[in-house]
Design a protein around this motif. Structure first.
Motif, PDB file in Angstrom:
ATOM      1  N   HIS A   1      74.881  28.822  69.488  1.00 50.36           N
ATOM      2  CA  HIS A   1      73.749  28.792  68.565  1.00 50.36           C
ATOM      3  C   HIS A   1      72.610  29.668  69.091  1.00 50.36           C
ATOM      4  O   HIS A   1      72.379  29.729  70.299  1.00 50.36           O
TER       5      HIS A   1
ATOM      6  N   GLU B   1      77.562  19.068  69.484  1.00 48.07           N
ATOM      7  CA  GLU B   1      77.639  20.044  68.386  1.00 48.07           C
ATOM      8  C   GLU B   1      77.332  21.450  68.900  1.00 48.07           C
ATOM      9  O   GLU B   1      78.020  22.416  68.539  1.00 48.07           O
TER      10      GLU B   1
ATOM     11  N   LYS C   1      67.931  18.078  65.173  1.00 43.53           N
ATOM     12  CA  LYS C   1      68.530  19.216  65.876  1.00 43.53           C
ATOM     13  C   LYS C   1      69.986  18.904  66.219  1.00 43.53           C
ATOM     14  O   LYS C   1      70.319  17.742  66.474  1.00 43.53           O
ATOM     15  N   PRO C   2      70.875  19.912  66.216  1.00 43.05           N
ATOM     16  CA  PRO C   2      72.256  19.649  66.641  1.00 43.05           C
ATOM     17  C   PRO C   2      72.272  19.033  68.035  1.00 43.05           C
ATOM     18  O   PRO C   2      71.484  19.435  68.908  1.00 43.05           O
TER      19      PRO C   2
ATOM     20  N   GLN D   1      63.501  23.628  64.247  1.00 43.03           N
ATOM     21  CA  GLN D   1      64.436  23.468  65.365  1.00 43.03           C
ATOM     22  C   GLN D   1      64.262  24.546  66.437  1.00 43.03           C
ATOM     23  O   GLN D   1      64.888  24.487  67.483  1.00 43.03           O
TER      24      GLN D   1
ATOM     25  N   LYS E   1      74.492  20.546  56.524  1.00 43.15           N
ATOM     26  CA  LYS E   1      74.576  21.991  56.797  1.00 43.15           C
ATOM     27  C   LYS E   1      75.073  22.280  58.210  1.00 43.15           C
ATOM     28  O   LYS E   1      75.879  23.182  58.419  1.00 43.15           O
ATOM     29  N   THR E   2      74.573  21.497  59.191  1.00 43.48           N
ATOM     30  CA  THR E   2      74.948  21.738  60.589  1.00 43.48           C
ATOM     31  C   THR E   2      76.451  21.593  60.785  1.00 43.48           C
ATOM     32  O   THR E   2      77.101  22.455  61.377  1.00 43.48           O
TER      33      THR E   2
ATOM     34  N   SER F   1      70.240  29.772  63.703  1.00 42.50           N
ATOM     35  CA  SER F   1      69.529  28.708  62.988  1.00 42.50           C
ATOM     36  C   SER F   1      68.308  29.292  62.296  1.00 42.50           C
ATOM     37  O   SER F   1      67.512  30.003  62.910  1.00 42.50           O
TER      38      SER F   1
ATOM     39  N   ASP G   1      66.222  27.153  60.714  1.00 41.12           N
ATOM     40  CA  ASP G   1      65.426  25.943  60.498  1.00 41.12           C
ATOM     41  C   ASP G   1      64.155  26.092  61.324  1.00 41.12           C
ATOM     42  O   ASP G   1      64.196  26.041  62.555  1.00 41.12           O
TER      43      ASP G   1
END
Length: 307
Positions: A63, A57, A52-53, A41, A19-20, A36, A38
């Motif tokens: 984000h 990323e 976590k990204p 996270q 997904k990320t 996010s 999530d």
């Protein structure tokens, strides 16, 4: 474009599905930002165990709700709904399209449809359930929820005691199932939604999960969890990836036992995530490798939505 024609692209699916990476590709293509959804996270103290990204990323697209809170903060799904909707409003001032990504079904739904106000249970009942959690362990509470509300049991993160106790509070105080109170009426949102789901062959997904766990261990998961050992009583840390390693550090399991249990619990968690999202008939499903097809689909939807 009118405010109602603002578009939220929501990307959902099980853990380790990709997904990320997809969210970043979509955000870069449409030159926008990512929220996010999530629920693990959010916490700045938890990185390796939440996948976590990484900094590279995060640098590719802005984000929100990554490292936004501490494990010591009381941050509920209701709080997230309010803050995420406010955040979306700000992003939509400069962008017509925004991306939301996450596998926490309750949090995704809170933004898309609103979070139901659930009946409040007595402090005495909550204290009693928390005491039972301490003395009996989570397994007996899981079993009770399975009997009282099999529908919710099939999709909830059963390793999260906060969710189990909240559901049991509602069941025991009202005599009705927790699931009967959810999504009675969707809130009106001032944006349109494109809902993308990622899924793949179950064996392939399980293989990806096993590989990810091995990588987490290699990247220092045990050390990350050891640094949080003093806080293992906090709800944020009673989750897959942390609970198992705590049991190793508390000398209940060997490291290899903890790793095997972590893989098994993550696979079970992924299965529950799929069950949750499959109930949403508005999701359009893709394989995680179909990035270009997904972008083409979104472009087509944007044309028809904004006409």
């Amino acid at each position: 474009m009118s405010q109602k024609q603002k578009i939220l692209i929501a990307i959902a699916g099980p853990t380790a599905i990709g997904k990320t990476a997809l969210a970043i590709e979509v955000a870069r293509y449409f030159n926008t930002e990512i929220i996010s959804a999530d629920s693990r996270q959010f916490f700045k103290e938890m990185s390796i165990g939440t996948a976590k990204p990484n900094p590279q990323e995060l640098a590719q697209a802005k984000h929100h709700f990554i490292d936004s809170h501490s494990i010591k903060d009381d941050f509920s799904v209701g709080n997230f709904e309010k803050q995420a909707i406010a955040c979306l409003g700000k992003i939509f001032e400069n962008h017509d399209v925004t991306v939301m990504v996450g596998g926490s079904g309750l949090y995704v739904n809170a933004v898309l449809y609103g979070f139901d106000e659930l009946p409040k249970a007595s402090d005495a009942l909550r204290a009693q359930l928390n005491e039972r959690l301490k003395t009996e362990g989570i397994e007996l509470l899981q079993e009770e929820l399975k009997n009282l509300d099999p529908d919710y049991y099939a999709e909830v993160d059963v390793y999260n005691p906060q969710r189990i106790i909240r559901a049991l509070e509602v069941c025991l105080s009202t005599g009705k199932t927790f699931s009967s109170f959810r999504n009675k009426q969707h809130k009106e949102r001032d944006f349109d939604i494109i809902l993308i789901g990622l899924n793949t062959d179950r064996e392939l997904l399980y293989s990806r999960i096993n590989q990810r766990v091995d990588l987490m261990i290699k990247d220092g998961l045990v050390e990350e969890v050891r640094a949080l050992q003093a806080y293992q009583h906090l709800n944020a840390l009673k989750t897959v990836g942390y609970s198992e390693i705590f049991r190793h550090l508390n000398k209940e399991w060997t490291l290899s036992e903890a790793i095997e249990k972590l893989k098994q619990n993550t696979r079970n968690f992924a299965k529950r995530q799929i069950t949750w999202f499959k109930k949403n008939e508005g999701i359009i499903w893709f394989e995680p490798t179909e990035t270009q097809q997904i972008i083409d689909f979104i472009k087509e939807k944007l044309i028809t939505t904004t006409k």
